[in-house]
Design an enzyme around this catalytic site. Structure first.
Site, PDB file in Angstrom:
ATOM      1  CB  SER A 149      -0.898   0.017   1.241  1.00 25.50           C
ATOM      2  OG  SER A 149      -1.572   1.262   1.372  1.00 25.50           O
ATOM      3  CE1 TYR A 164      -4.563  -1.807   5.024  1.00 27.11           C
ATOM      4  CE2 TYR A 164      -3.484   0.276   4.540  1.00 27.11           C
ATOM      5  CZ  TYR A 164      -4.121  -0.867   4.106  1.00 27.11           C
ATOM      6  OH  TYR A 164      -4.302  -1.077   2.757  1.00 27.11           O
ATOM      7  CE  LYS A 168      -1.982  -3.662   3.236  1.00 27.72           C
ATOM      8  NZ  LYS A 168      -2.166  -4.907   2.476  1.00 27.72           N
TER       9      LYS A 168
END
Length: 256
Positions: A149, A164, A168
């Site tokens: 990401s 998150y 990533k």
């Protein structure tokens, strides 16, 4: 081989995780279009079966559905066994499954923080490892493409997603480690880092969505279909000299 032919996946077998909905479902459709045969892997068995059936009807492809919790080693082992039993090999793996939650860092519990790490990072490791073991044993190489990401490079605002972003960033670095360790086996490992992609959850143009659009040079969110070319490139012979690469597809968000 012609340029367009190099993007074809005829005769290639593998799996796509998180393919029961969202970006994964869109990727599954694209891979079916170019001749791949694969397992639609998802934690939601009903969704996986529905997508597999839809693709079989559309393209006549030999596509199966497999239920799997990518964060659990025993579930991943069972998944790869089903894929190998169905196709006899694993030529490619698309590790797309992922989750996100929203907690201020000073308030998030370890349990909720680890849920994201276990799916997004540990899940990628387990599924890539399972695929690589088959590829190594069969001595014919293969490709592994991971979902990272732009959050590996920036911190999203105004949402609070420390787990998150951390997961990533880990995927991006893990991809490089895999690429180096497994190059001797003819296995290429790359990742794609999308920016903000339009979906059912954020298409209501909330205040957050408007801020994301305003901060993106293209002044819009991406579409899942706009990621398909990158994944097909990295999984196919079109990228035969690419390994350890990260393709950032974010409308220019990380440039400004």
């Amino acid at each position: 081989m012609g340029v367009l032919d190099s993007f074809r996946m005829d005769g290639k077998k593998g799996f796509i995780t998180g393919a029961g909905q969202g970006i994964g479902k869109t990727l599954a459709d694209a891979f079916a279009q170019v001749g791949a045969e694969f397992a639609v892997v998802d934690i939601n068995e009903q969704n996986a079966k529905a997508v597999a059936e839809e693709l079989r009807q559309k393209y006549g492809s030999r596509i199966i559905a497999v239920q799997c919790d990518v964060s659990k080693p025993e579930s991943v082992d069972a998944m790869i066994a089903q894929v190998e039993a169905a196709y006899g090999t694993v030529d490619f793996a698309i590790n797309n499954a992922g989750i996100v939650n929203f907690y201020p860092l000073e308030e998030v519990s370890l349990e909720n923080w680890m849920k994201v790490i276990n799916v997004n990072l540990v899940g990628v490791m387990l599924c890539a490892q399972a695929a690589a073991r088959v590829m190594i044993r069969q001595k014919k190489g293969g490709t592994i493409t991971n979902m990272a990401s732009m959050s590996a490079r920036i911190i999203n605002i105004p949402q609070t997603t420390s787990s998150y972003c951390t997961s990533k960033a880990g995927v991006a670095q893990l991809t490089k480690s895999m690429a180096v360790e497994w190059a001797k086996y003819g296995i290429r490992v790359n990742c794609v880092s999308p920016g903000y992609i339009s979906n059912e959850l954020n298409d209501n143009f909330s205040d957050s969505t408007k801020k994301w659009i305003e901060a993106t040079p293209q002044k819009r969110m991406g579409k899942a279909e706009e990621l398909c070319g990158a994944y097909l490139f990295l999984a196919s012979d079109a990228s035969s000299y690419a390994t350890g690469s990260e393709l950032v597809i974010d409308g220019g968000y990380t440039l400004v």
